[in-house]
Design a protein around this motif. Sequence first.
Motif, PDB file in Angstrom:
ATOM      1  N   ASN A 162      -2.455  10.157   9.005  1.00 54.32           N
ATOM      2  CA  ASN A 162      -2.639  11.445   9.390  1.00 54.32           C
ATOM      3  C   ASN A 162      -4.128  12.298   8.606  1.00 54.32           C
ATOM      4  OD1 ASN A 162      -2.574  11.562  12.293  1.00 54.32           O
ATOM      5  ND2 ASN A 162      -0.797  11.196  11.125  1.00 54.32           N
ATOM      6  N   VAL A 163      -3.977  11.722   6.896  1.00 53.10           N
ATOM      7  CA  VAL A 163      -4.402  11.656   6.120  1.00 53.10           C
ATOM      8  C   VAL A 163      -5.482  10.826   5.211  1.00 53.10           C
ATOM      9  CG1 VAL A 163      -3.917  12.140   3.516  1.00 53.10           C
ATOM     10  CG2 VAL A 163      -2.101  13.062   4.979  1.00 53.10           C
ATOM     11  N   SER A 164      -6.864  11.135   5.161  1.00 52.48           N
ATOM     12  CA  SER A 164      -8.085  10.092   4.909  1.00 52.48           C
ATOM     13  C   SER A 164      -7.555   9.339   3.326  1.00 52.48           C
ATOM     14  CB  SER A 164      -8.924  10.940   4.554  1.00 52.48           C
ATOM     15  OG  SER A 164      -9.329  11.848   3.384  1.00 52.48           O
ATOM     16  N   TRP A 165      -6.629   9.804   2.882  1.00 59.22           N
ATOM     17  CA  TRP A 165      -6.824   8.760   1.739  1.00 59.22           C
ATOM     18  C   TRP A 165      -5.797   7.263   1.985  1.00 59.22           C
ATOM     19  CZ3 TRP A 165      -6.596  13.913   0.599  1.00 59.22           C
ATOM     20  CH2 TRP A 165      -5.778  14.647   0.523  1.00 59.22           C
ATOM     21  N   THR A 166      -5.038   7.708   2.731  1.00 64.24           N
ATOM     22  CA  THR A 166      -3.733   7.397   3.208  1.00 64.24           C
ATOM     23  C   THR A 166      -3.612   6.299   4.441  1.00 64.24           C
ATOM     24  OG1 THR A 166      -2.666   8.664   3.920  1.00 64.24           O
ATOM     25  CG2 THR A 166      -2.794   8.573   1.968  1.00 64.24           C
ATOM     26  N   ALA A 167      -4.724   6.427   5.239  1.00 57.87           N
ATOM     27  CA  ALA A 167      -4.790   6.277   6.406  1.00 57.87           C
ATOM     28  C   ALA A 167      -5.017   4.910   6.580  1.00 57.87           C
ATOM     29  CB  ALA A 167      -5.808   6.639   7.018  1.00 57.87           C
ATOM     30  N   ARG A 168      -5.320   3.804   5.560  1.00 58.60           N
ATOM     31  CA  ARG A 168      -4.897   2.703   4.843  1.00 58.60           C
ATOM     32  C   ARG A 168      -3.856   1.656   4.345  1.00 58.60           C
ATOM     33  NH1 ARG A 168     -11.559   1.388   5.406  1.00 58.60           N
ATOM     34  NH2 ARG A 168     -10.934   3.242   4.008  1.00 58.60           N
ATOM     35  N   THR A 169      -3.369   2.655   3.768  1.00 53.65           N
ATOM     36  CA  THR A 169      -2.614   2.254   3.142  1.00 53.65           C
ATOM     37  C   THR A 169      -1.688   1.782   3.132  1.00 53.65           C
ATOM     38  OG1 THR A 169      -2.409   4.257   1.695  1.00 53.65           O
ATOM     39  CG2 THR A 169      -0.727   3.494   1.328  1.00 53.65           C
ATOM     40  N   ASP A 170      -1.215   0.611   2.267  1.00 55.65           N
ATOM     41  CA  ASP A 170      -0.258  -0.489   2.227  1.00 55.65           C
ATOM     42  C   ASP A 170       0.249  -0.513   0.766  1.00 55.65           C
ATOM     43  OD1 ASP A 170       1.867  -2.904   2.153  1.00 55.65           O
ATOM     44  OD2 ASP A 170      -0.593  -4.408   2.026  1.00 55.65           O
ATOM     45  N   ARG A 171       2.048   0.081   1.433  1.00 56.36           N
ATOM     46  CA  ARG A 171       2.940   0.655   0.940  1.00 56.36           C
ATOM     47  C   ARG A 171       3.568  -1.216   0.091  1.00 56.36           C
ATOM     48  NH1 ARG A 171       7.429   2.424   2.295  1.00 56.36           N
ATOM     49  NH2 ARG A 171       7.390   2.466   4.605  1.00 56.36           N
ATOM     50  N   TYR A 172       3.272  -1.911   0.615  1.00 57.56           N
ATOM     51  CA  TYR A 172       4.274  -3.253  -0.213  1.00 57.56           C
ATOM     52  C   TYR A 172       3.178  -4.255  -0.538  1.00 57.56           C
ATOM     53  CZ  TYR A 172       7.268  -1.495   3.415  1.00 57.56           C
ATOM     54  OH  TYR A 172       8.003  -1.214   4.012  1.00 57.56           O
ATOM     55  N   LEU A 173       2.508  -3.324  -0.737  1.00 55.57           N
ATOM     56  CA  LEU A 173       0.726  -4.767  -1.766  1.00 55.57           C
ATOM     57  C   LEU A 173       1.642  -5.712  -3.316  1.00 55.57           C
ATOM     58  CD1 LEU A 173      -1.776  -5.227  -1.863  1.00 55.57           C
ATOM     59  CD2 LEU A 173      -2.510  -2.643  -3.460  1.00 55.57           C
ATOM     60  N   GLY A 174       2.755  -4.578  -4.222  1.00 56.89           N
ATOM     61  CA  GLY A 174       3.024  -5.141  -4.616  1.00 56.89           C
ATOM     62  C   GLY A 174       3.256  -6.786  -5.249  1.00 56.89           C
ATOM     63  N   ARG A 175       3.673  -7.678  -3.833  1.00 63.65           N
ATOM     64  CA  ARG A 175       4.233  -8.665  -3.740  1.00 63.65           C
ATOM     65  C   ARG A 175       2.910  -9.040  -3.380  1.00 63.65           C
ATOM     66  NH1 ARG A 175       8.103  -7.643   1.556  1.00 63.65           N
ATOM     67  NH2 ARG A 175       8.363  -5.469  -0.588  1.00 63.65           N
ATOM     68  N   LYS A 176       1.362  -8.938  -3.219  1.00 67.23           N
ATOM     69  CA  LYS A 176       0.766  -9.324  -3.019  1.00 67.23           C
ATOM     70  C   LYS A 176      -0.405  -9.953  -3.708  1.00 67.23           C
ATOM     71  CE  LYS A 176       1.401  -7.411   2.189  1.00 67.23           C
ATOM     72  NZ  LYS A 176       0.328  -6.583   2.901  1.00 67.23           N
ATOM     73  N   CYS A 177      -0.316  -8.937  -5.249  1.00 71.19           N
ATOM     74  CA  CYS A 177      -1.398  -9.060  -5.668  1.00 71.19           C
ATOM     75  C   CYS A 177      -1.380 -10.498  -5.806  1.00 71.19           C
ATOM     76  CB  CYS A 177      -0.939  -8.773  -7.108  1.00 71.19           C
ATOM     77  SG  CYS A 177      -0.751  -6.316  -6.656  1.00 71.19           S
ATOM     78  N   TYR A 178      -0.923 -11.393  -6.839  1.00 68.55           N
ATOM     79  CA  TYR A 178      -0.718 -12.745  -7.571  1.00 68.55           C
ATOM     80  C   TYR A 178      -1.626 -13.579  -6.083  1.00 68.55           C
ATOM     81  CZ  TYR A 178      -0.090 -17.106  -8.767  1.00 68.55           C
ATOM     82  OH  TYR A 178      -0.418 -18.300  -9.664  1.00 68.55           O
ATOM     83  N   THR A 179      -1.542 -13.349  -4.791  1.00 69.88           N
ATOM     84  CA  THR A 179      -2.172 -14.196  -3.655  1.00 69.88           C
ATOM     85  C   THR A 179      -3.708 -13.453  -4.087  1.00 69.88           C
ATOM     86  OG1 THR A 179      -0.160 -14.652  -2.789  1.00 69.88           O
ATOM     87  CG2 THR A 179      -2.431 -15.032  -1.387  1.00 69.88           C
ATOM     88  N   LEU A 180      -3.815 -12.109  -3.585  1.00 69.46           N
ATOM     89  CA  LEU A 180      -5.081 -11.564  -3.504  1.00 69.46           C
ATOM     90  C   LEU A 180      -5.635 -12.125  -5.227  1.00 69.46           C
ATOM     91  CD1 LEU A 180      -4.466  -7.864  -3.020  1.00 69.46           C
ATOM     92  CD2 LEU A 180      -5.466  -9.366  -0.956  1.00 69.46           C
ATOM     93  N   PHE A 181      -5.738 -11.598  -6.279  1.00 69.44           N
ATOM     94  CA  PHE A 181      -5.651 -12.187  -7.371  1.00 69.44           C
ATOM     95  C   PHE A 181      -6.448 -13.598  -7.199  1.00 69.44           C
ATOM     96  CE2 PHE A 181      -4.853  -9.349 -10.780  1.00 69.44           C
ATOM     97  CZ  PHE A 181      -4.694  -8.513 -10.054  1.00 69.44           C
TER      98      PHE A 181
END
Length: 468
Positions: free
Chosen positions: A164-183
């Motif tokens: 219900n907050v515009s800048w957090t509506a799509r927030t991924d609180r577990y992004l840290g573990r995904k950074c290597y794969t995203l990169f």
Amino acid sequence: MAWNEQWITKVAVSAAGEDYAAFEAIGLQAIGDARVLDVGCFDGFNTHFKFSPYRNIARVVGIDPAAERIECARERYGGERFSFAACSFEDYEPDEPFDVVYFSHVLQHLGDPAEAVAKAHRLLKPGGFIVVKTVDDGAKVSYPDPHDALGRVLSLYDRHVLPNVSWTARTDRYLGRKCYTLFANAGFGNIAVASFPADTVGKTRAERLELFERCMYFRRAVPEGMDPAAVQALARALDELEELFEGDDYYFATTSTVAVGQRLGPGEDGGAYCDGPFGSAAVPACDGDVRMLAAHRAGIRAGATPAQADGADDEGAPAGYASVRPMRETDIPAVMAIEIDAFRDPWTPLAYLAELRYNPAARYEVLEDETETVVGYAGVWRSAEGIHLARIAVDAAQRAKGYGSLLLDAVFAYALECGLPVVTLEVRSSNRAARAFYRAAGFEEADVWERYYADPADDAIVMAKSLA
């Protein structure tokens, strides 16, 4: 305490060491005429705080969709080196590529992090770096927590606040573990991911509560129209969790994740990162960095990077409670917050790291007030001729309390301890307040070095004090 700019600023300073480690790893200080893109710059404080000391950076562009905050950034920090644009990263299309694309606690809020990382790759020059600082709430630990206060806070926040907050509506609180794969999927090479833990072990009650606020302050802000029952439930869970932090037997741990990657051409490997959180093998480039820092120190003495001691203007009686202790690497963020405000040509965080790590003739100390907040610092170089005051500054908001005098007293005590009863320094000839301060402390004007300072050009007044 409510979510507000004050806490955003406080967190930016307290956690800056994580960014400095990444900047050291990618060799930011050695990139000539660097161009940096700061994604999600908010009001520009973090942008200016992190990048202004690096004089090799020719241009910093900050973008953020919050037009009102961007206007504040322009008013405070806009100029020849810093520019700000009110737009989203998805819509941003620059005219020139960048050497560094930096996301500080922003990537987890974007709708498609994978596409954002791929776009960052396209926006970088060959050899350029992406730096992402983010979170992974799955790494948080709370024990003993008999009523699962932490779990309830995170669950209520996920269900009633984030959507219900515009800048957090799509927030991924577990992004840290995904950074290597995203990169890796975006084509980055030379990828390194570092974890920066913080916990309650060995902390005082005040330090534990500050850690609580740093991790939970923004969760107190609730959107308009939120279910009153959920608001009360979240408040109760936060209060219970805060009570746990009061206990000496309570253990809490959290982790920040910082990931770096490099845009490489076919067959390129980019080399290894230096010793530290992002690497484990020393490589020739690291030796070059040390040589460069040695030259930086020599340049300070020669006037190329002048160390005018003009940040300690001070009047008044000494403060009631303050203590001086050796500077630690963890103090550098607080030191830099003072440094940037006190000096026209601030040193970089890496310069202070080099002084602490590699200069056996250097001694740096910080001054803490009664709240254990760093309010000033001083650094000296020891030689056969005596002690040279290389740096001294006091927080602008804490001047006229006698802190500058206390720092000088610590310098004098160290000089006597070393059996070197002569202390010297240089100061701009135009800085009459600082010259008066040093004269009051017993310094005498001994020499003039013409046009020692640049930007603006000025003579240096050499001042000396004999402790005999």
